[in-house]
Design an enzyme around this catalytic site. Structure first.
Site, PDB file in Angstrom:
ATOM      1  N   ASP A 215      39.456  56.073  38.793  1.00 31.74           N
ATOM      2  CA  ASP A 215      38.711  54.877  39.197  1.00 31.74           C
ATOM      3  C   ASP A 215      37.838  55.254  40.392  1.00 31.74           C
ATOM      4  OD1 ASP A 215      37.756  52.456  40.095  1.00 31.74           O
ATOM      5  OD2 ASP A 215      39.695  51.447  40.097  1.00 31.74           O
ATOM      6  N   GLU A 242      35.910  55.749  35.449  1.00 31.28           N
ATOM      7  CA  GLU A 242      35.690  54.308  35.563  1.00 31.28           C
ATOM      8  C   GLU A 242      34.800  53.946  36.743  1.00 31.28           C
ATOM      9  OE1 GLU A 242      38.525  50.474  36.639  1.00 31.28           O
ATOM     10  OE2 GLU A 242      39.154  51.857  35.061  1.00 31.28           O
ATOM     11  N   GLU A 270      34.106  45.782  36.006  1.00 35.63           N
ATOM     12  CA  GLU A 270      34.915  44.859  36.800  1.00 35.63           C
ATOM     13  C   GLU A 270      34.053  44.064  37.781  1.00 35.63           C
ATOM     14  OE1 GLU A 270      37.265  46.454  40.577  1.00 35.63           O
ATOM     15  OE2 GLU A 270      37.457  47.860  38.922  1.00 35.63           O
ATOM     16  N   ASP A 293      36.662  41.282  34.891  1.00 35.61           N
ATOM     17  CA  ASP A 293      37.763  40.620  35.596  1.00 35.61           C
ATOM     18  C   ASP A 293      37.611  39.131  35.329  1.00 35.61           C
ATOM     19  OD1 ASP A 293      39.183  39.174  37.740  1.00 35.61           O
ATOM     20  OD2 ASP A 293      39.602  41.181  38.503  1.00 35.61           O
ATOM     21  N   HIS A 320      39.988  43.906  33.843  1.00 36.33           N
ATOM     22  CA  HIS A 320      40.429  44.432  35.136  1.00 36.33           C
ATOM     23  C   HIS A 320      41.543  43.545  35.676  1.00 36.33           C
ATOM     24  CE1 HIS A 320      40.054  44.300  39.653  1.00 36.33           C
ATOM     25  NE2 HIS A 320      40.260  45.591  39.455  1.00 36.33           N
ATOM     26  N   GLU A 340      45.719  46.306  31.786  1.00 40.88           N
ATOM     27  CA  GLU A 340      45.908  47.004  33.061  1.00 40.88           C
ATOM     28  C   GLU A 340      46.978  46.315  33.887  1.00 40.88           C
ATOM     29  OE1 GLU A 340      43.375  48.578  36.940  1.00 40.88           O
ATOM     30  OE2 GLU A 340      42.506  46.965  35.737  1.00 40.88           O
TER      31      GLU A 340
END
Length: 396
Positions: A215, A242, A270, A293, A320, A340
């Site tokens: 990430d 990511e 996200e 998200d 996310h 996740e």
């Protein structure tokens, strides 16, 4: 036809520490330990993300009360500025309305704020209202949200873990581990070698059959991201890279996706919002997996539209974080095959509720999995912890 109780009150609160603003942690937490960011080019902001203000907003709590006293609620980020938007602007589109009017309500919230909104804080506020609305609707109908979304397409959810210890995540039964990237372009070749060395260490500890991901939290440029992806793939079998670059650089993402080794996945989203933002990612072929998200992209109402776009484009949707707000969605979608789990234990060496202490009754994975039946309570299946210090800065 059953007529549901109409909306009587909308209230917005803020609260500090953990929960939905999961970056608002104490010292020594892995989530704030020299993580690469767009601000890392400034040495004084390199060690801690809190040093440049990642935790300034706090959590937004939205409550929607129906005339019969039923209360739906949700948490997201946005803090006091989002409270102002909810109370002074958005509440007018809900009070006196039926909670079944979520399409009309969303449309009016978005287009009434478009001149100062479109993404970011305003859409966070809209997302919080939308999630609270779905929670209320589920409670009024005595059904979990996933049933309102068409029902489950699988009996259980499986999870990968995000945190500093993928080796522990493997022991805990997760299908993969996503690491925070510690060093960005400003730290040069030395930083690159450290990134690869950490990944190689985790690969040795986890074995070849465990997913490892990086990430990058918007910290890289295309050149650095390409080098990192190539080395990480060739030397360590990295599954995906990511959010490598700025969310506004669609052209950079398209280039990065062309550059990475064949078989490696590029993921992002996200910090993207609404169907229009994700349409850009999809039509420009910026990534393999989108990661909206649900607390930031526009809520469940908008996530359904985003997911349909991705489905038509043959892309996966792996939201996310966002705890129960994601789980109820993921379990209903064929193109969301896993979820996740953010490891919010400071170590992180234990599975703890993601949005503690704000949510009560929050389910967590057992051995990296969660039965769909764990979501079988009305609404999103959680309650607001009334023992935390809720502050309502504005009223209307």
């Amino acid at each position: 036809m059953v007529t549901l109780s109409r909306i009587k009150h909308v209230r917005a609160f803020t609260v500090r520490g953990g929960g939905a603003d999961y970056h608002d942690q104490g010292e020594g937490h892995w989530i704030d330990d020299h993580i690469a960011t767009p601000m890392a080019k400034y040495p004084e902001y390199r060690q801690s993300r809190q040093s440049f203000g990642i935790n300034v907003l706090g959590t937004l709590v939205v409550e929607i009360e129906a005339e019969d006293g039923t209360i739906g609620f949700a948490v997201t980020t946005g803090g006091e500025p989002a409270c102002y938007i909810v109370e002074k602007h958005l509440a007018r589109f809900l009070e006196g309305r039926s909670p079944t009017d979520y399409e009309k309500i969303w449309d009016q919230m978005f287009f009434s704020t478009q001149y100062y909104g479109r993404k970011g804080l305003v859409v966070n506020a809209i997302s919080g209202v939308d999630l609270a609305l779905w929670d209320l609707l589920g409670k009024l109908r005595d059904e979990p949200v996933y049933q309102l979304l068409g029902g489950a397409v699988r009996d259980e959810l499986q999870f990968y873990a995000t945190g500093a210890r993928p080796d522990v995540a493997k022991e805990l039964g997760f299908i993969g581990g996503k690491l925070p990237l510690h060093h960005g372009p400003a730290e040069g070749e030395e930083g690159m070698h450290k990134n690869i060395a950490l990944l190689a260490d985790m690969r040795a500890k986890c074995g070849d059959d465990f997913w490892l991901m990086y990430d990058c939290w918007m910290a890289l440029d295309v050149n650095y991201a390409t080098k990192l992806a190539t080395r990480a793939w060739n030397e360590c079998g990295l599954k995906w890279i990511e959010e490598a670059i700025s969310p506004d650089d669609y052209w950079g993402y398209a280039e990065l996706k062309r550059n990475v080794p064949k078989g490696m996945l590029v993921t992002t989203g996200e910090h993207e919002a609404t169907r229009w933002g994700f349409r850009m990612l999809l039509e420009m072929d910026c990534c393999d997996i989108i990661q909206p998200d649900v607390g930031w992209c526009g809520g469940v109402t908008e996530l359904l539209k985003i997911s349909a776009l991705a489905d038509a484009a043959g892309k996966l949707v792996v939201p996310h974080g966002s705890s129960v707000y994601s789980y109820h969605f993921v379990v209903t979608r064929h193109n969301s095959p896993f979820a996740e789990f953010l490891m919010m234990h400071p170590g992180p060496t234990e599975v703890v509720p993601m949005f503690a202490p704000q949510l009560l009754g929050e389910p967590v994975p057992q051995n990296g999995r969660m039965r769909t039946s764990a979501l079988d309570k009305p609404g999103f299946g959680v309650e607001l912890n009334r023992d935390i210090a809720l502050h309502r800065p504005y009223t209307h």
